[in-house]
Design a protein around this motif. Sequence first.
Motif, PDB file in Angstrom:
ATOM      1  N   GLU A   1       0.833  -1.202   0.000  1.00 48.99           N
ATOM      2  CA  GLU A   1       0.000   0.000   0.000  1.00 48.99           C
ATOM      3  C   GLU A   1       0.868   1.252   0.000  1.00 48.99           C
ATOM      4  O   GLU A   1       0.578   2.216  -0.704  1.00 48.99           O
ATOM      5  N   ARG A   2       1.952   1.261   0.790  1.00 47.20           N
ATOM      6  CA  ARG A   2       2.850   2.410   0.832  1.00 47.20           C
ATOM      7  C   ARG A   2       3.556   2.599  -0.506  1.00 47.20           C
ATOM      8  O   ARG A   2       3.686   3.725  -1.005  1.00 47.20           O
TER       9      ARG A   2
ATOM     10  N   TRP B   1       2.511   1.607  -3.448  1.00 44.49           N
ATOM     11  CA  TRP B   1       1.559   2.047  -4.460  1.00 44.49           C
ATOM     12  C   TRP B   1       1.271   3.539  -4.314  1.00 44.49           C
ATOM     13  O   TRP B   1       1.184   4.267  -5.309  1.00 44.49           O
ATOM     14  N   TRP B   2       1.120   4.012  -3.094  1.00 49.39           N
ATOM     15  CA  TRP B   2       0.896   5.442  -2.868  1.00 49.39           C
ATOM     16  C   TRP B   2       2.018   6.250  -3.512  1.00 49.39           C
ATOM     17  O   TRP B   2       1.775   7.252  -4.199  1.00 49.39           O
TER      18      TRP B   2
ATOM     19  N   GLU C   1       2.173   5.682  -7.587  1.00 48.89           N
ATOM     20  CA  GLU C   1       1.068   6.337  -8.291  1.00 48.89           C
ATOM     21  C   GLU C   1       1.388   7.812  -8.513  1.00 48.89           C
ATOM     22  O   GLU C   1       1.224   8.341  -9.623  1.00 48.89           O
ATOM     23  N   ARG C   2       1.876   8.478  -7.477  1.00 49.22           N
ATOM     24  CA  ARG C   2       2.218   9.891  -7.594  1.00 49.22           C
ATOM     25  C   ARG C   2       3.459  10.093  -8.455  1.00 49.22           C
ATOM     26  O   ARG C   2       3.550  11.066  -9.216  1.00 49.22           O
TER      27      ARG C   2
END
Length: 361
Positions: free
Chosen positions: A257-258, A260-261, A264-265
Amino acid sequence: MARSPFAARRRRVAGAVRTARGEVFATSRLVLALKTAIAAAVAWYLAPLVPFADAEYSYYAPLGVLVAMYPTVVDSARSGLLALVGLACGIALGLGGLGLVALGAPGIVAVAVVVGVGVAVGGIRALDAGRDWIAIAGLFVLLLGGRETEEFSSSYIATMAFGVLVGVVANLLLFPPVYLREAAERLSELRGDLEAELRLMADMVDAGRVDGDRLARASDHLAALAAAVADDVHEAARSRRANPRARRLDDLDEENERRWWALERSAFLTRDIADMLAHHAGLVDNSAGPLAHALRRTADVVATPLGDPAAEPRLDEAQAAIDAYTATVPHDAERRLSSLRPELAVAAALGRLTEISRPFV
């Protein structure tokens, strides 16, 4: 030159074939296929024992398995339940169609009404996987029910429900899937593409010529990959729910999750830099060397895996390169830096890419 369009199409077809082959023979897909085959065979064998159902309709049990067999346990249960809700609505609709026939309406009118109403009711998004079954079930009951409508309807839904149950149980007991490691690999693939596009831009800046079309294709590919990876990460998170095999992988889920965050940016910022390079020739003319160096040092940071001891020095090198590039941006007549200058926008995006990577050191 005349053969280049054909060669390009051939490369695209070959790439699509390789992608399809990889998807078909992926381990997770083969495991799902094996579980579905076993569950369908078991459902077919046991269907004659289902209460309130005639053995003549046993073939609906494997169909119930197919309805319920999704890559994750929670999706299997949800899809199966919604499919049964759709079936129940369709059966009620089919019985209504038979009622029209009993009242003297022509069969063609009953078929049109059942199909039309079924498709309209299928527009309810909340039914999700059950939406498409409303019109199908209604048509089955209308056309196949005949004089034994009540027996057919009860057998239909009972046997399908049994197949759904077998599918969900099989997905839960036979190697319940956990896709966290696969998602981690896809995140690494996205990181590799980010690095590649940054280095591509650096090479173009060094050469003094930016190929806007090539950058646009690379950015489109990056956007498509990011969307696919988002689906993979979310599916991996869903695969943990109601899954006993996922208890020891909480740390990996949080790490995904970290990552991907951050990625993505980073993908958005990288595409933004590519767009500015493609549309502002002055970026290459004015400060080509420092800009290429800043792009490469930022690519080094993006490419650094978690826990790499080289991460800290790479971050410092990238920041120094970005500062050096920013120092080359010309001032206006009053010795001020305009915030609208594309050079500063690129420098800011590179700095943001570096900062996004900093928490992973």
